[in-house]
Design a protein around this motif. Sequence first.
Motif, short mmCIF file in Angstrom:
data_model
loop_
_atom_site.label_atom_id
_atom_site.label_comp_id
_atom_site.label_asym_id
_atom_site.label_seq_id
_atom_site.Cartn_x
_atom_site.Cartn_y
_atom_site.Cartn_z
N ASP A 59 38.38 20.26 72.99
CA ASP A 59 39.16 18.64 72.38
C ASP A 59 40.56 18.64 72.36
OD1 ASP A 59 37.17 20.01 70.33
OD2 ASP A 59 37.72 21.08 69.62
N PHE A 110 41.87 23.33 62.98
CA PHE A 110 41.16 22.78 64.44
C PHE A 110 42.10 24.14 65.34
CE2 PHE A 110 40.39 18.71 63.58
CZ PHE A 110 40.06 18.36 64.66
N ASN A 124 36.44 23.83 69.03
CA ASN A 124 35.94 23.86 68.14
C ASN A 124 34.05 24.23 67.99
OD1 ASN A 124 37.81 23.59 66.95
ND2 ASN A 124 37.79 22.78 65.00
N TYR A 146 35.14 15.09 68.80
CA TYR A 146 36.55 15.68 69.06
C TYR A 146 37.58 14.89 70.30
CZ TYR A 146 34.49 19.14 65.72
OH TYR A 146 34.60 20.09 65.00
N ALA A 150 36.35 13.53 64.23
CA ALA A 150 36.37 15.00 63.55
C ALA A 150 37.67 14.75 62.76
CB ALA A 150 36.57 16.09 64.30
N TRP A 151 39.08 14.72 63.26
CA TRP A 151 40.62 14.80 62.17
C TRP A 151 39.59 13.92 61.02
CZ3 TRP A 151 43.96 10.20 62.40
CH2 TRP A 151 44.96 10.70 61.32
#
Length: 752
Positions: free
Chosen positions: A51, A59, A105, A125, A384-385
């Motif tokens: 990632d 994470f 992840n 990611y 994803a963040w």
Amino acid sequence: MSALPQPPKALTAYRPFWAKRFGPAPFLPMSRQEMEQLGWDSCDIIIVTGDAYVDHPSFGMAVIGRTLEAQGFRVGIVAQPDWHSAEPFKALGRPNLFFGVAAGNMDSMINRYTADRKIRSDDAYTPGGEGGKRPDRATLVYTQRCQEAYKDVPVVIGGIEASLRRIAHYDYWQDKVRRSILVDSKADLLVYGNAERAIVEIAHRLARREPVESLTDIRGTAFMRRTDDPTADGWFELDSTEVDRPGRIDELISPYQEIKQDACATEADAPRPITLHRTGRITMPPRERTVVRLPAYEQVKSDPVLYAHANRVLHLETNPGNARALVQRYDFNGIERDLWINPPPIPLTTPEMDHVFDLPYARSPHPSYADANGSHDGATKIPAWEMIRFSVNIMRGCFGGCTFCSITEHEGRIIQSRSEDSVIREIEEMRDKVKGFTGIVSDLGGPTANMYRIGCRSPEIEAACRKPSCVYPGICPNLNTSHDPLIRMYRRARALPGVKKILIGSGLRYDLAVQSPEYVKELVTHHVGGYLKIAPEHTEQGPLSKMMKPGIGTYDRFKQMFEAASAAAGKKQYLIPYFIAAHPGTSDEDMMNLAVWLKRNGFRADQVQTFYPSPMATATAMYHSGRNPLKGISRDEARGEKVDVVRGERRRRLHKAFLRYHDANNWPLLREALKAMGRADLIGNGKHHLVPSYQPLTDGGYESARRKNSTAPKPAAPRKGQILTQHTGLPPRVTGAARGPAAGRPGKPAKR
């Protein structure tokens, strides 16, 4: 009844490593320049991850990195390296202690391929969502490159990919049983689960110059051992290499095993032999010195029945309070080696959870990913963040035991909760420090939204329990289902200055929620942003029993409570139920009945989930073997239970088509199937019919909610007056852009 396991050494009880004097880094370094700015000449530990590096407690690389940093170690990050040579793995130099390798992840194969084995074109990611930035089977490739870069440096593999592949496992992409990832990678150690306890102990022991080969007694780890290794002396071995063994069975131990003493044990160091009392009760050897021998890899590879048997035994040995070590033999060209899997780690206490989540995370992607404006909101945004940017994780684990889910295999069944104060501190820090916060917290949750501080009423009962689920077939009477701590947290959090709204984005366990009407009222009144995700998964008992999910009646009860609470609050809010197609145990008639239920209730699901056989899951064992490990395994046709497995592209397409009964592209396939099933009465143009008898002109495909993964061209612009919704009956969203008729609302999949 099992004795409670000895409490482990607390994460905060270790004497810090000498490098603690450097203090915490703003970000863990990803380059030699950053190391020099920190005053480091080397890294003690280097984490290699598939990632992009986001310094946030959602994470894995950040959690493990910051946890090790708090122990005084200098930790560097090599994120998404070019794996075609070993040079990128030398970017930070030689680590003093070890490489830590994780795919990210997600399992790299699930991240890369859809349930239909089609390549995804994006990666949530990666900056910009760009696909192809990690290799298939990333753990294997990264480990090989680390070993090429520095041959004498130990490699410890972990993360969810290693967790789910720690034993011989069915691989959906190759349609075969693969060896343990530890065997294939040739790494020195494997850590499974969240792994803070194990990785901290490994780091301190390697720092004391203990050889990595001697680290064989750490819970939550797996390692390879020679069959004649003298360190295995003194263990009792339970032989579980076959099924249908005759003789007495002690079901608390295992459904199939007989007992023998390890041939390597000497008379002096062997534990006391098993004795049989007059009552007929068996006195078993100490669990901490007992190992269960599973069928060898060569056996489970070629025998689906033994594979299902091994899967059942594996899942019986998952409670940290009573689990025993497991061993599985592998043949290396005539040389036999044993894979040892130690019992799961003892769950973190609330103070330890607080310690992990209170570490100095930057709560942002690494600065190297910033765009020309120094922002992470443009072309380099990491999807994803963005999804978890304003969310807070309040707990870990899940005791639901859903057979298709990987959470239990990875995080365990015992809920590990943070304190209320720790959660509030994180919300305040997010409010004050995270760029772009508008006062809306997107989620207070975890694997399941409403398992916070829920667990067994008795530690002694919990330590002895062997049940795979606390809520199936019904809620265990020993389970404390109080939602009061969660309600108090919600109220305190939304009263914080600067916090306008707190949403619950994690999937809800509605069979637990109905036990607390006050929680449902609190949730619906204050924490639902118009839509709430829940996952009944199916309506029919056949597939539900293979999933270990409650009946649809529980959903109906929750729906009534939800609608009543919404009406009382003066709000129009809607449930978004998720369903799975093609799960083992699902007949064509089951899917037809589900489709009829969907139409009767006015649902038109656009996001269709097809069963995805993840490694090590119980449902995956059903898919591969056609047997039900929940019922016990036998070669006798009259015993055990066979499972209807949905294989082949055509049948999987049919099951998906039933979920999307409203899509005209599916009507020819559905009409053909309904006629073959003797249900032509569902074909017609009335409201009670499932499929119309007419066929409009269609392109033969549809666009999925994730447009980049669609298999058909984009349809034309929507017709005038067409309602673009997730389900029939929901108000249309104003998005400012036209979408195709089957385009759904992209969103986070329900956590289960």
